[in-house]
Write a protein that holds these residues in place. Structure first.
Motif, PDB file in Angstrom:
ATOM      1  N   MET A 244       0.804  -1.133   0.045  1.00  0.00           N
ATOM      2  CA  MET A 244       0.145  -0.014   0.147  1.00  0.00           C
ATOM      3  C   MET A 244       0.807   1.176  -0.042  1.00  0.00           C
ATOM      4  SD  MET A 244      -2.862   1.238   2.823  1.00  0.00           S
ATOM      5  CE  MET A 244      -2.828  -0.451   3.555  1.00  0.00           C
TER       6      MET A 244
ATOM      7  N   LYS B  54      -1.184   7.041   1.142  1.00  0.00           N
ATOM      8  CA  LYS B  54      -2.670   6.722   1.182  1.00  0.00           C
ATOM      9  C   LYS B  54      -2.971   6.145   2.543  1.00  0.00           C
ATOM     10  CE  LYS B  54      -4.074   6.017  -3.601  1.00  0.00           C
ATOM     11  NZ  LYS B  54      -4.446   5.024  -4.304  1.00  0.00           N
ATOM     12  N   LYS B  55      -1.986   5.229   3.274  1.00  0.00           N
ATOM     13  CA  LYS B  55      -2.103   4.836   4.602  1.00  0.00           C
ATOM     14  C   LYS B  55      -2.244   5.832   5.642  1.00  0.00           C
ATOM     15  CE  LYS B  55      -0.026   1.325   7.754  1.00  0.00           C
ATOM     16  NZ  LYS B  55       0.832   0.433   7.791  1.00  0.00           N
TER      17      LYS B  55
ATOM     18  N   ASN C 253      -5.497   7.551   5.408  1.00  0.00           N
ATOM     19  CA  ASN C 253      -6.584   6.788   5.974  1.00  0.00           C
ATOM     20  C   ASN C 253      -6.389   6.871   7.653  1.00  0.00           C
ATOM     21  OD1 ASN C 253      -7.735   6.307   3.722  1.00  0.00           O
ATOM     22  ND2 ASN C 253      -6.541   4.318   3.274  1.00  0.00           N
TER      23      ASN C 253
ATOM     24  N   ARG D  35     -11.764   2.095   3.467  1.00  0.00           N
ATOM     25  CA  ARG D  35     -10.701   2.453   2.480  1.00  0.00           C
ATOM     26  C   ARG D  35      -9.368   1.778   2.902  1.00  0.00           C
ATOM     27  NH1 ARG D  35     -13.232   7.524   3.041  1.00  0.00           N
ATOM     28  NH2 ARG D  35     -11.831   8.507   4.456  1.00  0.00           N
ATOM     29  N   GLN D  36      -8.915   1.616   4.092  1.00  0.00           N
ATOM     30  CA  GLN D  36      -7.728   0.863   4.584  1.00  0.00           C
ATOM     31  C   GLN D  36      -8.064  -0.535   3.921  1.00  0.00           C
ATOM     32  OE1 GLN D  36      -5.135   2.661   5.252  1.00  0.00           O
ATOM     33  NE2 GLN D  36      -4.042   1.667   7.096  1.00  0.00           N
TER      34      GLN D  36
ATOM     35  N   GLU E  48      -7.395  -0.790   0.358  1.00  0.00           N
ATOM     36  CA  GLU E  48      -6.214  -0.539  -0.057  1.00  0.00           C
ATOM     37  C   GLU E  48      -5.437  -1.958   0.332  1.00  0.00           C
ATOM     38  OE1 GLU E  48      -4.521   1.782  -1.696  1.00  0.00           O
ATOM     39  OE2 GLU E  48      -6.416   2.724  -2.057  1.00  0.00           O
ATOM     40  N   LYS E  49      -5.677  -2.664   1.259  1.00  0.00           N
ATOM     41  CA  LYS E  49      -4.903  -3.799   1.707  1.00  0.00           C
ATOM     42  C   LYS E  49      -5.176  -4.918   0.748  1.00  0.00           C
ATOM     43  CE  LYS E  49      -4.377  -2.906   6.636  1.00  0.00           C
ATOM     44  NZ  LYS E  49      -4.600  -3.163   8.078  1.00  0.00           N
TER      45      LYS E  49
ATOM     46  N   LYS F 116      -6.441  -4.702  -2.189  1.00  0.00           N
ATOM     47  CA  LYS F 116      -5.527  -4.106  -3.631  1.00  0.00           C
ATOM     48  C   LYS F 116      -4.129  -4.813  -3.683  1.00  0.00           C
ATOM     49  CE  LYS F 116      -7.677   0.207  -5.042  1.00  0.00           C
ATOM     50  NZ  LYS F 116      -7.367   1.575  -5.048  1.00  0.00           N
ATOM     51  N   ASP F 117      -3.271  -4.731  -2.665  1.00  0.00           N
ATOM     52  CA  ASP F 117      -2.033  -5.023  -2.416  1.00  0.00           C
ATOM     53  C   ASP F 117      -1.880  -6.332  -2.237  1.00  0.00           C
ATOM     54  OD1 ASP F 117      -0.876  -2.525  -2.001  1.00  0.00           O
ATOM     55  OD2 ASP F 117      -0.784  -2.579  -0.035  1.00  0.00           O
TER      56      ASP F 117
END
Length: 57
Positions: free
Chosen positions: A1, A5-6, A9, A45-46, A49-50, A52-53
């Motif tokens: 991520m 962005k992290k 968030n 959102r977090q 994102e995780k 996606k990673d």
């Protein structure tokens, strides 16, 4: 991520927690609920994102 962005968030979650706490302290239910909603949105959102990673690796 992406670190940016992290951090963004986490900052939104912290801002939401501050609103929630302030709302509880002053007895403002609207502010308290807005704070909780911001925290939930930041966590969602977090999680996205995780995910996606995970798919990238």
């Amino acid at each position: 991520m992406a670190a940016g962005k992290k951090a963004k968030n986490m900052a939104k979650a912290a801002k939401g927690k501050a609103k929630e706490t302030t709302g509880k302290t002053v007895g403002n239910e609207s502010l308290e609920m807005k704070g909780k909603a911001e925290q939930v949105a930041a966590q969602a959102r977090q999680t996205g994102e995780k995910a996606k990673d995970t798919l990238r690796h």
